[in-house]
Enzyme design. Structure first.
Site, PDB file in Angstrom:
ATOM      1  N   ARG A  44       0.876  -4.637  -6.000  1.00 17.19           N
ATOM      2  CA  ARG A  44       0.465  -5.586  -4.964  1.00 17.19           C
ATOM      3  C   ARG A  44      -0.536  -6.644  -5.374  1.00 17.19           C
ATOM      4  O   ARG A  44      -0.730  -7.606  -4.658  1.00 17.19           O
ATOM      5  CB  ARG A  44      -0.054  -4.818  -3.748  1.00 17.19           C
ATOM      6  CG  ARG A  44       1.075  -4.173  -2.979  1.00 17.19           C
ATOM      7  CD  ARG A  44       0.566  -3.168  -1.994  1.00 17.19           C
ATOM      8  NE  ARG A  44      -0.173  -2.153  -2.715  1.00 17.19           N
ATOM      9  CZ  ARG A  44      -0.800  -1.134  -2.136  1.00 17.19           C
ATOM     10  NH1 ARG A  44      -0.780  -1.027  -0.830  1.00 17.19           N
ATOM     11  NH2 ARG A  44      -1.441  -0.248  -2.865  1.00 17.19           N
ATOM     12  N   ARG A  98       9.023  -7.147  -3.181  1.00 18.40           N
ATOM     13  CA  ARG A  98       8.888  -5.989  -2.294  1.00 18.40           C
ATOM     14  C   ARG A  98       9.419  -6.304  -0.890  1.00 18.40           C
ATOM     15  O   ARG A  98      10.019  -5.444  -0.243  1.00 18.40           O
ATOM     16  CB  ARG A  98       7.404  -5.598  -2.247  1.00 18.40           C
ATOM     17  CG  ARG A  98       7.011  -4.540  -1.265  1.00 18.40           C
ATOM     18  CD  ARG A  98       7.441  -3.157  -1.724  1.00 18.40           C
ATOM     19  NE  ARG A  98       6.975  -2.152  -0.790  1.00 18.40           N
ATOM     20  CZ  ARG A  98       7.576  -1.869   0.362  1.00 18.40           C
ATOM     21  NH1 ARG A  98       8.646  -2.534   0.732  1.00 18.40           N
ATOM     22  NH2 ARG A  98       7.100  -0.928   1.135  1.00 18.40           N
ATOM     23  N   ASP A 107       7.272   6.064  -8.807  1.00 16.99           N
ATOM     24  CA  ASP A 107       6.133   6.698  -8.143  1.00 16.99           C
ATOM     25  C   ASP A 107       6.143   8.195  -8.407  1.00 16.99           C
ATOM     26  O   ASP A 107       7.221   8.789  -8.556  1.00 16.99           O
ATOM     27  CB  ASP A 107       6.158   6.434  -6.628  1.00 16.99           C
ATOM     28  CG  ASP A 107       4.802   6.731  -6.012  1.00 16.99           C
ATOM     29  OD1 ASP A 107       3.939   5.834  -6.021  1.00 16.99           O
ATOM     30  OD2 ASP A 107       4.579   7.873  -5.570  1.00 16.99           O
ATOM     31  N   TYR A 119       0.051  16.918  -2.768  1.00 17.06           N
ATOM     32  CA  TYR A 119       0.748  16.095  -1.767  1.00 17.06           C
ATOM     33  C   TYR A 119       1.794  16.928  -1.022  1.00 17.06           C
ATOM     34  O   TYR A 119       1.966  16.802   0.188  1.00 17.06           O
ATOM     35  CB  TYR A 119       1.421  14.883  -2.428  1.00 17.06           C
ATOM     36  CG  TYR A 119       0.452  13.783  -2.789  1.00 17.06           C
ATOM     37  CD1 TYR A 119       0.033  12.862  -1.832  1.00 17.06           C
ATOM     38  CD2 TYR A 119      -0.059  13.660  -4.076  1.00 17.06           C
ATOM     39  CE1 TYR A 119      -0.863  11.845  -2.152  1.00 17.06           C
ATOM     40  CE2 TYR A 119      -0.956  12.651  -4.411  1.00 17.06           C
ATOM     41  CZ  TYR A 119      -1.352  11.752  -3.440  1.00 17.06           C
ATOM     42  OH  TYR A 119      -2.239  10.760  -3.755  1.00 17.06           O
TER      43      TYR A 119
END
Ligand code: CP3
Length: 343
Positions: free
Chosen positions: A29, A38, A75, A150
């Site tokens: 970003r 994106r 990711d 996570y």
């Protein structure tokens, strides 16, 4: 013959005239061209799994800056998704995960998961074909413990639930880390076979673990991943980044079998020098200072270059580039590092 990429030279233990430089989260970003790309994707996961778009995102920072390595655009949470746990990204809030599948269900999927991630392999192949030979291509995965946090918490958090489970249900946490170790090894083998020349394990949440827990849930799983890679004939060097490990990073460097150790912003100069006796070190510029810029940034870059050269040292941040980092600051650091000579 093209020169061997500086990154790979440093990772084989060579001291170099200047350190190679790349930046964690260099794609993303902070780049306007990334934001434009994106906006064309439905969601972040489909973006990561679209080889054409992911290859473009990987190459964007390489066109703008004289970086010595590209890191594949993907990711760490693609792996739990490939293992059958739902993963999505809430805009502005970060990752969300569905209910944790049973260990038995995860084990059944461990072999198939890397095949489901074949688009990441395709991205690597495309990027390797487009990148100059002097610039290295890095593949990556999350560390098994970090990914487990996570999966257990269902979101980004302070990891207090996962860290509590280490003591209240150690069998569950260890079984989860074991499945992830297996799946991660297979995933990294696939990435190396697809064109990744170095592999980084992002163990972003290695902080606050007691020594025996750190040994069981970080050092041993990483050692197992490296062992599995070598068993499969993969020679690519591995960079382990146990962020927040503090003094335990010394044991990590000695026992995990990795060729490079990523250091976070707190790492003392002397600790880095001790590690350099055994491994290449990488880091450890504070992303907040990169964002702030100014003379203090230039002074800190110079200090890092002096304290850890002639290496083996890989210039990088102590964590990822922040999205609102001015691009002129990145360009200035890349210029400073690539112009620098240790002798
Ligand atoms: O380094 C690179 O440029 C390659 C791409 C990369 C991404 N994530 C893209 C991404 C890498 C190496 C990662 C690693 C990653 N992902 C880590 C380990 C490194 C670290 O920062 O600690 C972790 C913990 C994740 C999980 C993750 N992915 C979170 C917590 C988030 C949301 C917060 C955030 O930083 O945005 C993501 C989303 C993510 N991963 C984005 C990008 C470019 C932003 C998503 C978007 O563009 O909408």
């Amino acid at each position: 013959m093209a020169a061997r990429p500086l990154l790979l030279r440093a990772l084989s233990g060579e001291t170099t005239d200047r350190p190679p430089i790349w930046l964690m989260r260099q794609a993303g970003r902070s780049l306007p061209e990334y934001r434009a790309l994106r906006a064309r994707a439905d969601d972040f996961i489909s973006f990561c799994l679209d080889p054409e778009m992911a290859a473009e995102a990987t190459l964007q920072p390489m066109r703008r800056f004289a970086l010595d390595a590209a890191i594949v655009f993907a990711d760490i949470l693609l792996l739990p998704r490939a293992l059958g746990q739902e993963v999505w990204f809430e805009t502005g809030e970060g990752p969300r995960l569905g209910p944790l599948p049973s260990i038995a269900a995860l084990e059944r999927e461990a072999a198939a998961a890397s095949a489901r991630l074949s688009p990441v392999g395709e991205t690597l192949g495309r990027v390797r074909g487009a990148l100059e030979p002097e610039r290295a291509l890095i593949g990556f995965a999350g560390g098994p413990w970090t990914v487990a946090t996570y999966m257990l918490e269902g979101r980004g958090s302070d990891r207090s639930l996962a860290r509590s489970l280490v003591f209240s249900d150690p069998a569950k946490v260890e079984a989860l880390v074991a499945v992830l170790t297996e799946a991660t090894a297979r995933y990294l083998v696939m990435q190396a076979r697809s064109g990744a020349q170095a592999l980084q394990i992002f163990e972003s949440w290695a902080e606050l673990l007691p020594e025996d827990v750190f040994e069981r849930l970080v050092i041993q799983p990483h050692a197992e991943i490296v062992r599995r890679l070598r068993q499969e004939g993969i020679a690519a060097p591995v960079i382990g980044f146990p962020r927040g490990a503090g003094a335990l990073v010394e044991r990590y460097g000695a026992e995990s079998g990795v060729q490079g150790v990523g250091l976070d912003v707190q790492a003392p100069a002397a600790l880095g020098r001790r590690l350099q006796g055994a491994v290449a070190i990488q880091g450890a510029l504070d992303p907040l200072l990169l964002r702030a810029g100014g003379e203090a940034l230039g002074r800190r870059v110079e200090a890092l270059l002096r304290q850890w050269s002639p290496g083996p040292y890989i210039f990088n941040l102590g964590h990822g580039v922040l999205p609102d980092t001015p691009l002129a600051h990145i360009a200035a650091v890349v210029d400073q590092v690539t112009a620098w000579r240790s002798r």
